[in-house]
Design a protein around this motif. Structure first.
Motif, short mmCIF file in Angstrom:
data_model
loop_
_atom_site.label_atom_id
_atom_site.label_comp_id
_atom_site.label_asym_id
_atom_site.label_seq_id
_atom_site.Cartn_x
_atom_site.Cartn_y
_atom_site.Cartn_z
N TYR A 40 131.74 135.26 -25.53
CA TYR A 40 131.09 134.64 -24.37
C TYR A 40 130.35 133.36 -24.70
O TYR A 40 130.49 132.37 -23.96
CB TYR A 40 130.17 135.64 -23.66
N ALA A 43 132.95 130.62 -25.18
CA ALA A 43 133.62 130.29 -23.92
C ALA A 43 132.72 129.41 -23.06
O ALA A 43 133.20 128.45 -22.43
CB ALA A 43 134.00 131.56 -23.18
N HIS A 44 131.43 129.70 -23.04
CA HIS A 44 130.51 128.88 -22.26
C HIS A 44 130.40 127.48 -22.85
O HIS A 44 130.38 126.49 -22.12
CB HIS A 44 129.13 129.56 -22.19
N ASP A 46 132.73 125.95 -24.54
CA ASP A 46 133.98 125.27 -24.21
C ASP A 46 133.98 124.77 -22.77
O ASP A 46 134.52 123.71 -22.48
CB ASP A 46 135.17 126.21 -24.45
N TRP A 47 133.36 125.54 -21.88
CA TRP A 47 133.29 125.12 -20.48
C TRP A 47 132.51 123.82 -20.35
O TRP A 47 132.90 122.92 -19.62
CB TRP A 47 132.64 126.23 -19.64
N HIS A 48 131.40 123.71 -21.08
CA HIS A 48 130.63 122.46 -21.05
C HIS A 48 131.40 121.30 -21.66
O HIS A 48 131.25 120.16 -21.25
CB HIS A 48 129.29 122.63 -21.78
N ALA A 50 134.66 120.91 -21.61
CA ALA A 50 135.86 120.59 -20.83
C ALA A 50 135.59 119.38 -19.93
O ALA A 50 134.45 119.12 -19.53
CB ALA A 50 136.26 121.79 -19.98
N ASN A 52 136.17 118.98 -16.89
CA ASN A 52 135.68 119.37 -15.57
C ASN A 52 134.43 120.24 -15.66
O ASN A 52 133.97 120.77 -14.66
CB ASN A 52 136.75 120.08 -14.78
N GLY A 53 133.88 120.40 -16.84
CA GLY A 53 132.66 121.21 -17.04
C GLY A 53 131.41 120.45 -16.64
O GLY A 53 131.44 119.25 -16.42
#
Length: 54
Positions: A40, A43-44, A46-48, A50, A52-53
């Motif tokens: 987790y 993954a968080h 990676d979201w930032h 990205a 589109n993050g």
């Protein structure tokens, strides 16, 4: 020398989070609560990272 390159390629994901909370990790960027277990935190992160993050 390869170890130095590895550090640059793999940032410390846990620096993104404040771990003083009793309920999980708190993202220092967006304030989201993130489970400390498994993948987790990564993954968080990676979201930032990205395009589109947040």
């Amino acid at each position: 020398m390869a170890e130095g390159n590895l550090d640059a390629a793999e940032p410390d994901v846990m620096e993104l989070f404040d771990s003083d909370s009793d309920v999980g990790l708190v993202c220092r960027v967006c304030g989201s609560l993130v489970a400390a277990a498994g993948e987790y935190p990564r993954a968080h992160w990676d979201w930032h990272e990205a395009s589109n993050g947040a």
